[in-house]
Design a protein around this motif. Sequence first.
Motif, PDB file in Angstrom:
ATOM      1  N   ARG A 119       0.830  -1.211   0.000  1.00 59.25           N
ATOM      2  CA  ARG A 119       0.000   0.000   0.000  1.00 59.25           C
ATOM      3  C   ARG A 119       0.863   1.259   0.000  1.00 59.25           C
ATOM      4  O   ARG A 119       0.588   2.211  -0.731  1.00 59.25           O
ATOM      5  N   TYR A 120       1.913   1.257   0.807  1.00 60.21           N
ATOM      6  CA  TYR A 120       2.778   2.437   0.903  1.00 60.21           C
ATOM      7  C   TYR A 120       3.625   2.635  -0.348  1.00 60.21           C
ATOM      8  O   TYR A 120       3.883   3.770  -0.754  1.00 60.21           O
ATOM      9  N   VAL A 121       4.054   1.549  -0.974  1.00 58.77           N
ATOM     10  CA  VAL A 121       4.807   1.674  -2.231  1.00 58.77           C
ATOM     11  C   VAL A 121       3.926   2.321  -3.294  1.00 58.77           C
ATOM     12  O   VAL A 121       4.349   3.255  -3.989  1.00 58.77           O
ATOM     13  N   TRP A 122       2.676   1.859  -3.430  1.00 60.51           N
ATOM     14  CA  TRP A 122       1.785   2.430  -4.445  1.00 60.51           C
ATOM     15  C   TRP A 122       1.385   3.853  -4.100  1.00 60.51           C
ATOM     16  O   TRP A 122       1.190   4.680  -4.994  1.00 60.51           O
ATOM     17  N   ALA A 123       1.288   4.164  -2.817  1.00 68.34           N
ATOM     18  CA  ALA A 123       1.028   5.554  -2.427  1.00 68.34           C
ATOM     19  C   ALA A 123       2.212   6.430  -2.835  1.00 68.34           C
ATOM     20  O   ALA A 123       2.028   7.552  -3.322  1.00 68.34           O
ATOM     21  N   ALA A 124       3.422   5.925  -2.661  1.00 70.20           N
ATOM     22  CA  ALA A 124       4.617   6.691  -3.050  1.00 70.20           C
ATOM     23  C   ALA A 124       4.653   6.891  -4.571  1.00 70.20           C
ATOM     24  O   ALA A 124       5.009   7.977  -5.046  1.00 70.20           O
ATOM     25  N   VAL A 125       4.274   5.872  -5.329  1.00 70.06           N
ATOM     26  CA  VAL A 125       4.217   6.003  -6.795  1.00 70.06           C
ATOM     27  C   VAL A 125       3.186   7.065  -7.174  1.00 70.06           C
ATOM     28  O   VAL A 125       3.437   7.910  -8.040  1.00 70.06           O
ATOM     29  N   ARG A 126       2.034   7.045  -6.508  1.00 71.78           N
ATOM     30  CA  ARG A 126       0.992   8.051  -6.762  1.00 71.78           C
ATOM     31  C   ARG A 126       1.511   9.453  -6.482  1.00 71.78           C
ATOM     32  O   ARG A 126       1.329  10.372  -7.291  1.00 71.78           O
TER      33      ARG A 126
END
Length: 183
Positions: free
Chosen positions: A27-34
Motif C-alpha cells: 500500500r505504501y509503495v503504491w502511495a509513493a508512486v501516486r
Amino acid sequence: MAERHTRRLTAPAVNQPTETTRQKATRYVWAAVRLALGWTFLWAFLDKTFGLGHSTEAKAAWINGGHPTQGFLKFGAAGPFKGFYNDIAGAAWADWLFMAGLAGMAVALLLGIGLRVAAVAGGLLYVMMWTAVLPPETNPFLDDHLINATVLTGLALIAAGDTLGLGKLWARLPLVQRMPWLK
C-alpha cells in the motif's frame, strides 16, 4: 458504593482479516508512486506557468504570455501526427486544456482523490504525448508515456489514494457515493 456497569461502545471485530506486513508495504509503495506521479504533473504545471527555468524559461512562462503547448508541439512533434500537433501548438484552448489537466491531475494524485478521473485524463494525455513522437526514440513501440498511462490505471483500480491520501474521506462524500466514477 454502587456497582457501575459499563457497556461496550464499539462492536467487537468480526472476522476482520489482519493486514500482513507485505500488504501494508505494498500500500505504501503504491502511495509513493501516486505521489511521485502527482509531483511530476505539479512540477510541469508550475514550470510552465512561472518559467522556473528547468524546461521553461521565464520569458516563455504562461503568466508572461507564453504558450505552454507551443514549444513541444511545434518543434518536438514527429511522425504521423506531426501536422495535427503543429496545428494546435499555442492555441489558447489547447493551452488552457493542457494546463487545467496538469493542475487537476496533480491535485488528484497528490491528495489521493478522484483517481478514476485522473487515470482517464492522465492516460489520455500520456497517450497523446506518445503519439506526438511516434515512433519513440529508444524503442519501436513502448516508452514511458504508455507505461505511466498504465500505472495511472492501476493506481485508480487499487484505490491508491486511501494510503497517505484523502481517498477514504473522499469516497464517503454524498456526491461521490451517488457517482462512484468520481472515486
